[in-house]
Motif scaffolding. Structure first.
Motif, PDB file in Angstrom:
ATOM      1  N   ARG A  72      -4.699   8.041  -2.636  1.00  0.00           N
ATOM      2  CA  ARG A  72      -6.091   8.275  -2.257  1.00  0.00           C
ATOM      3  C   ARG A  72      -6.260   8.256  -0.746  1.00  0.00           C
ATOM      4  NH1 ARG A  72      -8.172   3.912  -3.570  1.00  0.00           N
ATOM      5  NH2 ARG A  72      -6.239   3.013  -4.338  1.00  0.00           N
ATOM      6  N   ARG A  73      -7.525   8.408  -0.346  1.00  0.00           N
ATOM      7  CA  ARG A  73      -7.844   8.392   1.074  1.00  0.00           C
ATOM      8  C   ARG A  73      -7.393   7.097   1.740  1.00  0.00           C
ATOM      9  NH1 ARG A  73     -12.231  10.885   4.115  1.00  0.00           N
ATOM     10  NH2 ARG A  73     -12.445  13.022   3.415  1.00  0.00           N
ATOM     11  N   TRP A  99       0.825  -1.217   0.000  1.00  0.00           N
ATOM     12  CA  TRP A  99       0.000   0.000   0.000  1.00  0.00           C
ATOM     13  C   TRP A  99       0.846   1.248   0.000  1.00  0.00           C
ATOM     14  CZ3 TRP A  99       0.459   3.733   3.739  1.00  0.00           C
ATOM     15  CH2 TRP A  99       1.132   3.376   4.906  1.00  0.00           C
ATOM     16  N   GLU A 109       1.913  -6.508 -11.925  1.00  0.00           N
ATOM     17  CA  GLU A 109       3.067  -7.245 -11.454  1.00  0.00           C
ATOM     18  C   GLU A 109       3.186  -8.565 -12.205  1.00  0.00           C
ATOM     19  OE1 GLU A 109       1.501 -10.383  -8.929  1.00  0.00           O
ATOM     20  OE2 GLU A 109       0.774  -8.320  -8.844  1.00  0.00           O
ATOM     21  N   VAL A 147      -8.334  14.532  -5.055  1.00  0.00           N
ATOM     22  CA  VAL A 147      -8.302  13.416  -6.005  1.00  0.00           C
ATOM     23  C   VAL A 147      -8.299  13.979  -7.411  1.00  0.00           C
ATOM     24  CG1 VAL A 147      -9.538  11.405  -6.827  1.00  0.00           C
ATOM     25  CG2 VAL A 147      -9.393  11.854  -4.384  1.00  0.00           C
ATOM     26  N   LYS A 194     -11.939  -6.764  -5.914  1.00  0.00           N
ATOM     27  CA  LYS A 194     -10.953  -6.489  -6.966  1.00  0.00           C
ATOM     28  C   LYS A 194     -10.056  -7.691  -7.212  1.00  0.00           C
ATOM     29  CE  LYS A 194     -10.227  -1.675  -7.939  1.00  0.00           C
ATOM     30  NZ  LYS A 194      -9.348  -0.537  -7.719  1.00  0.00           N
ATOM     31  N   ARG A 195      -9.076  -7.797  -6.343  1.00  0.00           N
ATOM     32  CA  ARG A 195      -8.118  -8.880  -6.538  1.00  0.00           C
ATOM     33  C   ARG A 195      -7.786  -9.464  -5.187  1.00  0.00           C
ATOM     34  NH1 ARG A 195      -3.719  -6.894  -9.886  1.00  0.00           N
ATOM     35  NH2 ARG A 195      -2.241  -7.829  -8.461  1.00  0.00           N
ATOM     36  N   LEU A 237      -0.952   1.241  -6.038  1.00  0.00           N
ATOM     37  CA  LEU A 237      -1.919   2.233  -6.498  1.00  0.00           C
ATOM     38  C   LEU A 237      -3.336   1.692  -6.417  1.00  0.00           C
ATOM     39  CD1 LEU A 237       0.034   3.595  -9.580  1.00  0.00           C
ATOM     40  CD2 LEU A 237      -0.587   4.892  -7.546  1.00  0.00           C
ATOM     41  N   GLU A 238      -3.474   0.390  -6.626  1.00  0.00           N
ATOM     42  CA  GLU A 238      -4.814  -0.196  -6.603  1.00  0.00           C
ATOM     43  C   GLU A 238      -5.274  -0.533  -5.196  1.00  0.00           C
ATOM     44  OE1 GLU A 238      -4.610  -3.564  -9.134  1.00  0.00           O
ATOM     45  OE2 GLU A 238      -4.639  -2.351 -10.960  1.00  0.00           O
ATOM     46  N   PHE A 239      -4.436  -0.265  -4.219  1.00  0.00           N
ATOM     47  CA  PHE A 239      -4.768  -0.639  -2.841  1.00  0.00           C
ATOM     48  C   PHE A 239      -6.084  -0.003  -2.405  1.00  0.00           C
ATOM     49  CE2 PHE A 239      -4.583   1.167   1.476  1.00  0.00           C
ATOM     50  CZ  PHE A 239      -4.824   0.003   2.166  1.00  0.00           C
ATOM     51  N   HIS A 240      -6.930  -0.811  -1.819  1.00  0.00           N
ATOM     52  CA  HIS A 240      -8.170  -0.282  -1.253  1.00  0.00           C
ATOM     53  C   HIS A 240      -8.374  -0.939   0.100  1.00  0.00           C
ATOM     54  CE1 HIS A 240     -10.354  -4.044  -2.011  1.00  0.00           C
ATOM     55  NE2 HIS A 240      -9.515  -4.130  -3.016  1.00  0.00           N
ATOM     56  N   LEU A 241      -9.089  -0.245   0.957  1.00  0.00           N
ATOM     57  CA  LEU A 241      -9.291  -0.761   2.308  1.00  0.00           C
ATOM     58  C   LEU A 241     -10.232  -1.947   2.296  1.00  0.00           C
ATOM     59  CD1 LEU A 241      -9.578   2.496   4.349  1.00  0.00           C
ATOM     60  CD2 LEU A 241      -7.824   0.782   4.581  1.00  0.00           C
ATOM     61  N   ASP A 258     -11.378  16.889  -0.152  1.00  0.00           N
ATOM     62  CA  ASP A 258     -10.816  15.639  -0.645  1.00  0.00           C
ATOM     63  C   ASP A 258     -11.055  15.477  -2.138  1.00  0.00           C
ATOM     64  OD1 ASP A 258      -9.466  13.257  -0.207  1.00  0.00           O
ATOM     65  OD2 ASP A 258     -11.352  12.168  -0.312  1.00  0.00           O
ATOM     66  N   GLU A 287       0.234  -2.417  -7.846  1.00  0.00           N
ATOM     67  CA  GLU A 287      -0.536  -3.016  -6.760  1.00  0.00           C
ATOM     68  C   GLU A 287      -0.770  -2.003  -5.640  1.00  0.00           C
ATOM     69  OE1 GLU A 287      -0.101  -6.957  -4.167  1.00  0.00           O
ATOM     70  OE2 GLU A 287       1.062  -6.959  -6.029  1.00  0.00           O
ATOM     71  N   GLU A 300      -1.955  -6.844   1.175  1.00  0.00           N
ATOM     72  CA  GLU A 300      -1.658  -5.553   0.528  1.00  0.00           C
ATOM     73  C   GLU A 300      -0.419  -4.922   1.117  1.00  0.00           C
ATOM     74  OE1 GLU A 300      -5.914  -4.972   1.351  1.00  0.00           O
ATOM     75  OE2 GLU A 300      -5.024  -6.863   0.942  1.00  0.00           O
ATOM     76  N   ARG A 310      -3.495  -5.869   8.508  1.00  0.00           N
ATOM     77  CA  ARG A 310      -3.999  -6.486   7.278  1.00  0.00           C
ATOM     78  C   ARG A 310      -3.071  -7.578   6.760  1.00  0.00           C
ATOM     79  NH1 ARG A 310      -5.109  -0.749   6.108  1.00  0.00           N
ATOM     80  NH2 ARG A 310      -3.182  -0.628   4.923  1.00  0.00           N
TER      81      ARG A 310
END
Lengths: 383, 486
Positions: free
Chosen positions: A230-231, A67, B25, B7, B480-481, A379-383, B3, A377, B486, B132
């Motif tokens: 992002r947030r 992340w 990747e 963005v 997503k994936r 950049l695509e991180f989301h919670l 915010d 990966e 993460e 996480r």
């Protein structure tokens, strides 16, 4: 830290030069003790932010965090503060005979100091300082220069090397921070000892670097750079700040509570000096600024990702770290808490210098480590 | 700045930057060095159905022979310990080796040891959840169960240590006719609160995680008795969306609470020592150092048990070599923290130039108990350094060797702290050597018997892996994936 960075550097240069004049005047007018105490304060402050930033970078490599890759360049650039702080430390060695009782010839007559006279003496002190500076710069070269080179080379081998070096860095980091704590801060009160003191400085260092990183990220976003952060990324930074605020309080409380409870003359002097002669105000303020304010300001989930809130908390956190270093270092003078034109001059000179440096550093390399194989990966991180 | 403004729209330069980033990747994997490849947390083909069959079916089956042999041994030890426990109550604690000035010995050593073992579970279930770290999903259930069993073992010792266990309710502060009130300034009382809070939160956390799995077992089982028991325990769980929403919220809250507990419990235990003015006890580093030691010992125990479990229960595809590798890395990290603490303690003893502290530390590495000091240092600091090598982190022989060494080392560390520091107090005429009795050893063995009996019973009647958490890592489970952390 960077939000006060003006568009043109002329203001910063003026501030630095004016501050520099005040600094020279301090030596002449206010005396060497006042001069060197300020000098040590600024060395420790800037060094902890720099080495803490390097710790953030190494930590990411160590645990293969994804992340944080999009924001990794920010602590990498902040870590370059270790370069300008090196001469500050070397000049600061001249403070040792002035402010460090263990390095003065009369230390021989003190039973406690005589036993560790060699450790406290100027030559060995200098050797240790030069050693930690060399180790810090070496780590900086490996982690930061290598990462910036990867921008162009796209060589995944750097990521392998960084991952291998990271655990070794942690060992070096523990060594470096502990020595700075014991030599540069506790060394001025050589009869006092507390084996948690290295951990205490570590948390302060990590927190101040986290706050600087958060502020720099928000600043860069306001400049329309790092827009892909992002947030979700900010949330992780906020959570780290929140968690380690509590950890700082835990360490600070543990040291205070144990010394208060045992009430041994060897130890309580440290707190006696900081609870009397006007210093109790600083002590209470420190508890409020370093724990209560950030703890409640970051309690909710929304606050941890809200850039406005993070901006305020980041500034407050850096302020709290400054107050912490002030609280650790200045009571040595034996007078109440002082803040006058010498302190303002030093602040102008060092803050101005640091902002000038960071201004420049923020242009080094790409804004994101684009050569990192896992940037996508991150950049695509989301919670 | 709001915010949305942040963005914003991607400016040209940045868009170029992110385009420069590797497309994904997977584009690299051909040329990606081995050590950077994302680890596999689940091996082979696993579907939600096959996972249920694999994990939930186990409690219904007749256990293998080895299980019966194992429980025969552990219950024997448990009975031995229980009989000596009763003997102690009957005769009084004079049957132990405790003497003046060593008033604390095996009782407190075992207490600190077992509380420490419990910490791995809480760290895995709470802190790694917050970080996480998805590798924790497969092992969290087992580690949490071990936490609870370890705290049960720990609780026995202070209860017995009071000398009159039938009066242990004196410890709880409540208005009473005796007009007795516990001393709130005593860290021993803080322990009562710390340990009971720890136990309650861990138990709730563990049970909460179990509810969905118990409900699945309720739906699967054919036996009437089991169905009744599982129905009661499943508290009406039907897997509705609202159930999951509440579940997730409660899980997060309990994880947050437990995160604080990971640090607080062993810190309070360390206060038992550090608030005193006994040389080598009064050390400011004790709180974080005890926490690190607890996680260290706990992980070693988890590794030992998990190796046996994954081999005998055929769940190697869910608890993979990668899991063991990471856990061994945690052990190594904790070993380094322990090394730092030991070094700082020794160095500070010298730095203090206080002859009492220096004397106390010399006692650790020389004198009658010098062997215990060196055993502690070897087992906790030197031997775990083997884990720097990947070969040792993935070979059963080496990791079991290290874990057993750590378990022994961490028990002896508490021996070193307690017995060595106490046996020579400020008055040389009262110095005395401490010798444990057979009763001491029997109760220690009995606590191991209790712990492993509970572990074996747990593996027999409840699902050892949190199926819903592992399902969240299966392909397609995430918007997503899925896959790696993460």
């Amino acid at each position: 830290m960077t939000d006060t960075n003006s568009k043109s550097p002329s203001l910063l240069i003026t501030a630095t030069v004016l501050g520099g004049l005040g600094v020279l005047l301090t030596y002449v007018k206010a005396g060497p003790e006042r001069f060197w105490i300020n000098w040590i304060f600024w060395f420790v402050l800037v060094f902890t932010v720099g080495i803490g930033s390097l710790f953030i970078v190494a930590l990411q490599h160590l645990v293969s965090a994804r992340w944080s890759i999009p924001i990794r360049r920010v602590p990498e650039r902040l870590a370059t503060l270790l370069l300008p702080v090196t001469p500050v430390a070397l000049i600061g060695l001249a403070a040792v005979p002035v402010l460090f009782p263990g390095a003065r010839p009369e230390a021989i007559h003190n039973k406690i100091l005589a036993g560790k006279a060699f450790w406290l003496s100027l030559p060995f002190f200098s050797v240790r300082t030069v050693l930690i500076l060399c180790l810090s710069l070496m780590a900086l070269a490996i982690l930061v220069r290598g990462s910036m080179r990867q921008d162009k080379s796209r060589d995944p081998q750097f990521s392998v090397r960084a991952k291998r070096f990271a655990p070794l860095f942690m060992v070096l980091f523990a060594f470096i921070v502990t020595l700075v704590a014991f030599d540069w801060i506790a060394g001025m009160v050589p009869e006092w000892y507390s084996d948690i003191f290295g951990v205490y400085l570590f948390v302060g260092s990590f927190l101040s670097a986290l706050a600087s990183t958060t502020l720099a990220v928000i600043y860069l976003k306001s400049q329309s750079r790092l827009t892909d952060v992002r947030r979700d990324h900010l949330y992780s930074l906020g959570t780290f700040t929140f968690a380690f605020t509590v950890f700082w309080s835990y360490i600070a409380f543990a040291q205070y509570m144990l010394m208060w409870y045992a009430n041994l003359p060897d130890e309580v002097n440290w707190y006696r000096d900081r609870l009397h002669g006007g210093w109790h105000v600083v002590t209470v303020s420190l508890a409020i600024a370093h724990f209560i304010i950030p703890f409640f300001a970051l309690s909710t989930r929304d606050a941890k990702s809200n850039p406005k809130r993070l901006l305020k908390v980041g500034l407050a956190m850096l302020g709290a770290h400054m107050l912490d270093m002030y609280w650790l270092i200045f009571p040595v003078l034996g007078i109440g808490p002082v803040f006058s034109w010498p302190e303002v001059s030093f602040a102008l000179m060092f803050l101005g210098g640091c902002f000038l440096w960071i201004r420049k550093a923020l242009t080094w390399g790409e804004d994101m480590p684009i050569g990192d194989p896992f940037l996508r990966e991150g950049l695509e991180f989301h919670l | 700045m709001s915010d949305s403004a942040l963005v914003g729209i991607l400016p040209e330069k940045v868009r170029k930057d992110t385009k420069k980033a590797p497309a994904s990747e997977s584009a690299f994997v051909g040329g990606l060095p081995e050590s950077l490849r994302p680890p596999s947390l689940i091996e082979g083909k696993v579907t939600p159905g096959s996972l249920d069959d694999q994990v939930l079916a186990f409690p219904g089956k007749r256990p293998p022979r080895a299980w019966f042999i194992a429980i025969a041994i552990t219950t024997t030890l448990l009975l031995l310990g229980a009989s000596m426990f009763c003997y102690t109550i009957y005769k009084g604690i004079g049957v132990w080796g405790n003497t003046s000035p060593v008033f604390w010995a095996f009782d407190i050593i075992n207490f600190v040891f077992w509380v420490g073992i419990g910490h791995a579970g809480t760290l895995i279930s709470a802190i790694l959840f917050m970080f996480r770290m998805r590798w924790r999903n497969a092992i969290a259930r087992f580690a949490e169960a071990m936490t609870i069993f370890a705290v049960i073992c720990a609780g026995i010792f202070p209860a017995l240590h009071t000398g009159r266990p039938w009066l242990d309710f004196f410890l709880f502060p409540y208005p009473n006719q005796r007009a007795l009130w516990p001393n709130f300034r005593s860290p021993l009382l803080w322990d009562v609160f710390a340990i009971s809070t720890y136990f309650s939160v861990s138990l709730m956390f563990w049970y909460l995680g179990l509810v969905p799995d118990i409900a699945s077992m309720r739906d699967r089982t054919k036996s009437k008795l089991r169905k009744t028991i599982y129905t009661i325990l499943a508290v009406g769980w039907r897997g509705a969306a609202s159930h999951w929403r509440h579940y997730e919220k409660a899980y997060l809250l309990l994880a947050g609470l437990a995160t604080g507990l990971v640090l607080s419990v062993h810190s309070v235990v360390s206060f038992d020592f550090a608030t005193s003015i006994v040389p080598a006890w009064h050390m400011t580093i004790f709180p974080p150092y005890f926490v690190a030691g607890a996680i260290f010992a706990g992980f070693a125990m988890v590794v030992i048990v998990l190796v046996v479990v994954r081999e005998t229960m055929q769940i190697k595809n869910l608890i993979t070599d990668y899991h063991l590798d990471v856990m061994n890395k945690v052990i190594l990290a904790m070993s380094c923290l322990m090394g730092y603490s030991y070094f700082m303690e020794g160095a500070t003893a010298w730095y203090s130039q206080n002859e009492y502290i220096i004397h106390a530390f010399k006692n650790i590495i020389s004198g009658t108990y010098g062997w215990a000091g060196w055993l502690t240092i070897s087992c906790n600091i030197l031997i775990p350094q083997l884990l720097w090598f990947k070969k040792c982190r993935t070979s059963y022989f080496w990791m079991i060797l290290v874990s057993i060494a750590v378990t022994i080392g961490m028990w002896f560390e508490r021996f070193v702290i307690i017995v060595i520091s106490l046996h020579q107090d400020y008055l040389p005429s009262s110095w005395r050597i401490y010798r444990p009795t057979l009763v001491d050893f029997s109760i220690l063995l009995g606590s191991f018997g209790l712990f492993f009996t509970l572990v074996l019973l747990f593996a027999r009647v409840l699902p050892v892996i949190a199926t819903s958490e592992v399902k969240s890592m299966l392909p397609g489970a995430q918007p997503k994936r899925g896959g790696h952390h993460e």
